[in-house]
Enzyme design. Structure first.
Site, PDB file in Angstrom:
ATOM      1  N   GLU A 147      -4.528   5.070  -3.464  1.00 35.07           N
ATOM      2  CA  GLU A 147      -5.874   5.632  -3.319  1.00 35.07           C
ATOM      3  C   GLU A 147      -6.121   6.702  -4.378  1.00 35.07           C
ATOM      4  OE1 GLU A 147      -6.580   6.922   0.715  1.00 35.07           O
ATOM      5  OE2 GLU A 147      -6.086   4.948   1.533  1.00 35.07           O
TER       6      GLU A 147
ATOM      7  N   GLU B 248     -14.214   0.826  -1.223  1.00 34.09           N
ATOM      8  CA  GLU B 248     -14.374   0.889   0.237  1.00 34.09           C
ATOM      9  C   GLU B 248     -15.615   1.689   0.608  1.00 34.09           C
ATOM     10  OE1 GLU B 248     -10.835   1.709   2.467  1.00 34.09           O
ATOM     11  OE2 GLU B 248     -11.938   1.920   4.356  1.00 34.09           O
TER      12      GLU B 248
ATOM     13  N   ASP C 180       0.856  -1.188   0.000  1.00 32.38           N
ATOM     14  CA  ASP C 180       0.000   0.000   0.000  1.00 32.38           C
ATOM     15  C   ASP C 180       0.894   1.240   0.000  1.00 32.38           C
ATOM     16  OD1 ASP C 180      -2.502   1.082  -0.002  1.00 32.38           O
ATOM     17  OD2 ASP C 180      -2.930   0.692   2.114  1.00 32.38           O
TER      18      ASP C 180
HETATM   19  O1  KIV Z   1      -4.752  -0.223   4.578  1.00 35.40           O
HETATM   20  C1  KIV Z   1      -5.736  -0.960   4.514  1.00 35.40           C
HETATM   21  O2  KIV Z   1      -6.005  -1.753   5.417  1.00 35.40           O
HETATM   22  C2  KIV Z   1      -6.575  -0.863   3.331  1.00 35.40           C
HETATM   23  C3  KIV Z   1      -7.861  -1.621   3.259  1.00 35.40           C
HETATM   24  C4  KIV Z   1      -8.508  -1.471   1.930  1.00 35.40           C
HETATM   25  C5  KIV Z   1      -7.846  -3.031   3.643  1.00 35.40           C
HETATM   26  O3  KIV Z   1      -6.222  -0.159   2.433  1.00 35.40           O
END
Ligand code: KIV
Length: 279
Positions: free
Chosen positions: A119, A186, A87
């Site tokens: 994002e 989300e 992420d």
């Molecule tokens: O950081 C996170 O937990 C997410 C969620 C979509 C699971 O981005």
């Protein structure tokens, strides 16, 4: 290091085509990632929820590349079969395309990821295209995007009226066109998520987005009952490990205090003759 036996993006896309559900969970460390991988979960996300769940911070905005890479490397050591997604933290991809590409490549080259997630923000399409061009697979994230939320009151379901739902559908299509291999939805009403899902060839992975998504993602600590500071409505607890762990820790404390631990089974001995020599 690329692990050859991991599920591939092609296989994830194939699952959507065949109508097979896709599973995804977060992990932030070696031991939990080992279990998640063993359980046959398709994708593991080292989420920036690391900030709240593991580091005790208030906002996901508070973790950076250093923390994310540190934890992703630990997860990478455990993962054999799942596709590993890193992420991208706040600030690592919004400033300029060059920095975004360099940071995305670090997730792959240094931490063993098979893809990154970022994002939605104004300008994310250009960044997404550049990262993909640099050889890194990208997963989009629309609906509620925690990095864009300043305080807890902002954590609201998105796409609840026709206008904003249309916006979500448009964003999803744009991300698909930009080359994303999947999109996290989300906190979106289930029927809106269904519309998005039906209009895309790439899979939607829902979190608080209902049953009609192609797959689901949750925070592992939530399903295991390991994090109780806050619990969103969509997070189903399958076991309360906090309760079991607390009971075990109290038993350990009591046994140390009353001398029941360590017993013979957990101690080492020295041969009698050696003890005599020592005396
Ligand atoms: O950081 C996170 O937990 C997410 C969620 C979509 C699971 O981005």
């Amino acid at each position: 290091m690329e692990n050859q036996s991991r599920i591939t993006i092609k296989e994830i896309l194939e699952k959507k085509r065949k109508g097979e559900k896709i599973t995804m969970l977060t992990a932030y460390d070696y031991s939990l990632a080992t279990l998640i991988d063993k359980a046959g979960i398709d994708m593991i996300l080292v989420g920036d929820s690391l900030a709240n769940v593991v580091l005790g911070l208030e906002s996901t905005r508070e973790v950076g590349m250093a923390e994310m890479l540190h934890h992703t490397k630990a997860v990478n050591r455990a993962v054999k079969k799942a596709l590993l997604v890193g992420d991208m933290p706040f600030g690592s991809y919004q400033k300029d395309t060059k920095t975004a590409v360099a940071n995305a490549r670090r997730f792959v080259d240094e931490a063993g990821c098979n893809a990154v997630k970022l994002e939605w923000f104004d300008g994310c399409l250009e960044v997404t295209e550049a990262i993909i061009k640099a050889g890194v697979a990208v997963m989009g994230h629309i609906g509620l995007t925690p990095q864009a939320v300043e305080d807890k009151k902002g954590f609201k379901v998105q796409g609840k009226d026709a206008e904003s739902a249309k916006g979500l559908i448009a964003h999803a299509k744009e991300l698909e066109k930009a080359g994303c291999f999947g999109i996290v939805l989300e906190c979106v009403p289930d029927l809106v998520a269904q519309m998005v899902t039906k209009q895309l060839k790439i899979p939607t992975i829902g979190i608080g987005a209902g049953l009609f998504c192609d797959g689901q993602v949750l925070v592992a600590h939530d399903i295991l009952g390991l994090f109780d500071r806050f619990r969103p409505k969509f997070a189903k607890e399958y076991i309360n490990l906090n309760k079991l762990a607390l009971e075990a820790i109290i038993r350990y404390r009591d046994e140390v205090v009353n001398g029941a631990f360590p017993d013979e089974a957990h101690s080492f001995t020295i041969k009698k003759e050696e003890l005599e020599r020592l005396k």
